[in-house]
Design a protein around this motif. Structure first.
Motif, PDB file in Angstrom:
ATOM      1  N   GLU A 162       0.834  -1.208   0.000  1.00  0.00           N
ATOM      2  CA  GLU A 162       0.000   0.000   0.000  1.00  0.00           C
ATOM      3  C   GLU A 162       0.870   1.261   0.000  1.00  0.00           C
ATOM      4  O   GLU A 162       0.553   2.252  -0.675  1.00  0.00           O
ATOM      5  CB  GLU A 162      -0.939   0.014   1.223  1.00  0.00           C
ATOM      6  CG  GLU A 162      -2.055  -1.017   1.160  1.00  0.00           C
ATOM      7  CD  GLU A 162      -3.017  -0.796  -0.003  1.00  0.00           C
ATOM      8  OE1 GLU A 162      -3.502   0.332  -0.191  1.00  0.00           O
ATOM      9  OE2 GLU A 162      -3.265  -1.773  -0.746  1.00  0.00           O
ATOM     10  N   THR A 165       2.172   1.813  -3.501  1.00  0.00           N
ATOM     11  CA  THR A 165       1.045   2.236  -4.346  1.00  0.00           C
ATOM     12  C   THR A 165       0.725   3.718  -4.123  1.00  0.00           C
ATOM     13  O   THR A 165       0.579   4.492  -5.075  1.00  0.00           O
ATOM     14  CB  THR A 165      -0.209   1.394  -4.015  1.00  0.00           C
ATOM     15  OG1 THR A 165       0.128   0.016  -4.151  1.00  0.00           O
ATOM     16  CG2 THR A 165      -1.372   1.728  -4.932  1.00  0.00           C
ATOM     17  N   TYR A 166       0.672   4.064  -2.858  1.00  0.00           N
ATOM     18  CA  TYR A 166       0.330   5.433  -2.459  1.00  0.00           C
ATOM     19  C   TYR A 166       1.418   6.418  -2.929  1.00  0.00           C
ATOM     20  O   TYR A 166       1.121   7.465  -3.546  1.00  0.00           O
ATOM     21  CB  TYR A 166       0.190   5.434  -0.934  1.00  0.00           C
ATOM     22  CG  TYR A 166      -0.521   6.595  -0.294  1.00  0.00           C
ATOM     23  CD1 TYR A 166      -1.244   7.530  -1.019  1.00  0.00           C
ATOM     24  CD2 TYR A 166      -0.474   6.726   1.101  1.00  0.00           C
ATOM     25  CE1 TYR A 166      -1.882   8.575  -0.383  1.00  0.00           C
ATOM     26  CE2 TYR A 166      -1.111   7.772   1.749  1.00  0.00           C
ATOM     27  CZ  TYR A 166      -1.815   8.700   0.993  1.00  0.00           C
ATOM     28  OH  TYR A 166      -2.430   9.734   1.634  1.00  0.00           O
ATOM     29  N   ASN A 169       0.982   6.662  -6.718  1.00  0.00           N
ATOM     30  CA  ASN A 169      -0.200   7.348  -7.261  1.00  0.00           C
ATOM     31  C   ASN A 169      -0.255   8.827  -6.866  1.00  0.00           C
ATOM     32  O   ASN A 169      -0.984   9.597  -7.475  1.00  0.00           O
ATOM     33  CB  ASN A 169      -1.508   6.549  -7.027  1.00  0.00           C
ATOM     34  CG  ASN A 169      -2.036   6.607  -5.602  1.00  0.00           C
ATOM     35  OD1 ASN A 169      -1.695   7.497  -4.818  1.00  0.00           O
ATOM     36  ND2 ASN A 169      -2.895   5.645  -5.256  1.00  0.00           N
ATOM     37  N   GLN A 170       0.545   9.233  -5.887  1.00  0.00           N
ATOM     38  CA  GLN A 170       0.665  10.663  -5.558  1.00  0.00           C
ATOM     39  C   GLN A 170       1.883  11.291  -6.256  1.00  0.00           C
ATOM     40  O   GLN A 170       2.299  12.404  -5.932  1.00  0.00           O
ATOM     41  CB  GLN A 170       0.794  10.860  -4.040  1.00  0.00           C
ATOM     42  CG  GLN A 170      -0.422  10.361  -3.256  1.00  0.00           C
ATOM     43  CD  GLN A 170      -1.717  11.036  -3.669  1.00  0.00           C
ATOM     44  OE1 GLN A 170      -1.832  12.242  -3.638  1.00  0.00           O
ATOM     45  NE2 GLN A 170      -2.695  10.245  -4.097  1.00  0.00           N
TER      46      GLN A 170
HETATM   47  C1  LIG Z   1      -3.545   5.674  -3.943  1.00  0.00           C
HETATM   48  O1  LIG Z   1      -3.116   4.511  -3.215  1.00  0.00           O
HETATM   49  C2  LIG Z   1      -3.695   4.410  -1.917  1.00  0.00           C
HETATM   50  C3  LIG Z   1      -3.061   3.187  -1.276  1.00  0.00           C
HETATM   51  O2  LIG Z   1      -3.348   2.041  -2.015  1.00  0.00           O
HETATM   52  C4  LIG Z   1      -5.202   4.313  -2.028  1.00  0.00           C
HETATM   53  O3  LIG Z   1      -5.753   4.260  -0.730  1.00  0.00           O
HETATM   54  C5  LIG Z   1      -5.733   5.513  -2.780  1.00  0.00           C
HETATM   55  O4  LIG Z   1      -7.122   5.365  -2.994  1.00  0.00           O
HETATM   56  C6  LIG Z   1      -5.038   5.663  -4.129  1.00  0.00           C
HETATM   57  N1  LIG Z   1      -5.471   6.914  -4.740  1.00  0.00           N
HETATM   58  C7  LIG Z   1      -5.682   7.040  -6.044  1.00  0.00           C
HETATM   59  C8  LIG Z   1      -6.047   8.397  -6.505  1.00  0.00           C
HETATM   60  O5  LIG Z   1      -5.590   6.106  -6.826  1.00  0.00           O
END
Ligand SMILES: *[C@@H]1O[C@H](CO)[C@@H](O)[C@H](O)[C@H]1NC(C)=O
Ligand SMILES: *[C@@H]1O[C@H](CO)[C@@H](O)[C@H](O)[C@H]1NC(C)=O
Ligand SMILES: *[C@@H]1O[C@H](CO)[C@@H](O)[C@H](O)[C@H]1NC(C)=O
Ligand SMILES: *[C@@H]1O[C@H](CO)[C@@H](O)[C@H](O)[C@H]1NC(C)=O
Length: 299
Positions: A162, A165-166, A169-170
């Motif tokens: 996570e 991923t976070y 995606n940021q």
């Molecule tokens: C980005 O990743 C986080 C962790 O997985 C998630 O909670 C969040 O919804 C994601 N945001 C986008 C914009 O995809």
């Protein structure tokens, strides 16, 4: 006639772009873990390779080794300053820098993954502290190098997956790598199975498998590519270390190629060792590895 010429140039441009895409070889090198004096400037960098420095290590612990619930601090060599990261990146635009998370130990404390009291809090703390560290040091990504696990390690895959991923995606990071070793493949396989899409390379520590011949290296490599993704596993070498040593490493790479494995890059541990080794062999493996990778793109 003009039309034919246009089509001809179009094809040439497509071929050139395709070659650049397929042949982007990467060099990964750990730096700053041992406290031995080493700077980015000393390391030979070929401008036709994507060169990743992996700063070792960012640790979720206080200086005395107590876990901080996901708040990471840099513990790499003081010589690797934010300014020195900027300087090497402006000198070589092909350089990227990553922070490696955890490592084996801090002082006399053995570092290990621990089950956070609250996974969401851990992920938020890790995201916030790493974002700040990544911005301060002008970094491009993270490497995961937890080396010790408790019996129940399932929070590792979730929290780290996570977190990556976070951060991706940021747009805090553009690259993420993982560094399993002989005894930690299981939790890393779980992480890779669940979050492989956001993991760019697997820096498996082949030297911990202690294979010493080209033939055995090939068999080991084949095994690791089954556990992870064939295109993402990079062969690795430990300078003055364990496993295959000397030019036999390059023989092993040739055996991989003869057996139709792609060598998409090479990981070396570490710049610290290369900087302080026998003077006649300083950075020998960095130089030769890059030459080897470039030879592969010149077909
Ligand atoms: C980005 O990743 C986080 C962790 O997985 C998630 O909670 C969040 O919804 C994601 N945001 C986008 C914009 O995809
Ligand atoms: C991690 O957990 C898995 C599944 O419970 C277990 O099989 C494995 O041995 C654990 N790995 C380590 C390094 O403790
Ligand atoms: C340094 O390495 C070279 C080449 O392997 C070797 O010939 C030489 O004896 C070594 N020197 C020392 C001081 O170990
Ligand atoms: C790269 O290719 C050149 C020319 O064929 C060869 O002399 C050299 O040994 C090769 N280097 C490596 C590291 O394979």
């Amino acid at each position: 006639m003009a039309k034919i010429a246009g089509g001809f140039w179009f094809i040439i441009i497509v071929v050139v772009l395709a070659l650049q895409f397929c042949d982007g070889k990467v060099m990964m090198e750990y730096i700053g873990a041992t406290g031995k004096p080493v700077t980015f400037d000393e390391v030979p960098i070929n401008d036709n390779i994507d060169f990743y420095f992996i700063l070792s290590f960012a640790i979720d612990a206080s200086p005395s080794g107590n876990p901080q619930n996901g708040i990471f601090k840099p513990y790499w060599s003081d010589a690797l300053t934010p300014d020195s990261v900027s300087a090497i990146k402006s000198k070589h635009p092909n350089v990227k820098a990553l922070a490696s998370l955890s490592g084996w130990s801090l002082g006399s404390t053995i570092l290990r993954w621990y089950k956070p009291q609250n996974s969401q809090t851990w992920i938020t703390n890790a995201f916030t502290s790493l974002k700040s560290l990544i911005e301060t040091y002008h970094l491009d990504g993270i490497d995961i190098d937890y080396e010790n696990f408790p019996k129940h390690n399932e929070t590792f895959s979730y929290c780290i997956g996570e977190l990556i991923t976070y951060l991706k995606n940021q747009s805090v990071i553009s690259v993420a790598t993982i560094a399993p070793y002989r005894l930690t493949t299981l939790p890393y396989i779980e992480l890779f199975n669940n979050y492989g899409d956001v993991i760019d390379y697997v820096n498996h520590q082949f030297y911990t498998d202690k294979v010493r011949t080209a033939k055995h290296y090939f068999e080991d490599f084949k095994q690791r590519t089954i556990e992870f993704d064939r295109a993402k596993v990079l062969p690795s070498y430990e300078v003055d270390g364990r496993g295959i040593q000397g030019d036999a490493f390059f023989d092993a790479l040739r055996v991989l190629i003869e057996n139709e494995f792609d060598v998409n890059g090479i990981m070396i541990f570490s710049a610290d060792a290369s900087a302080t080794t026998n003077a006649t062999r300083k950075f020998y493996y960095e130089q030769k590895s890059q030459e080897f990778l470039l030879n592969l793109t010149r077909v």
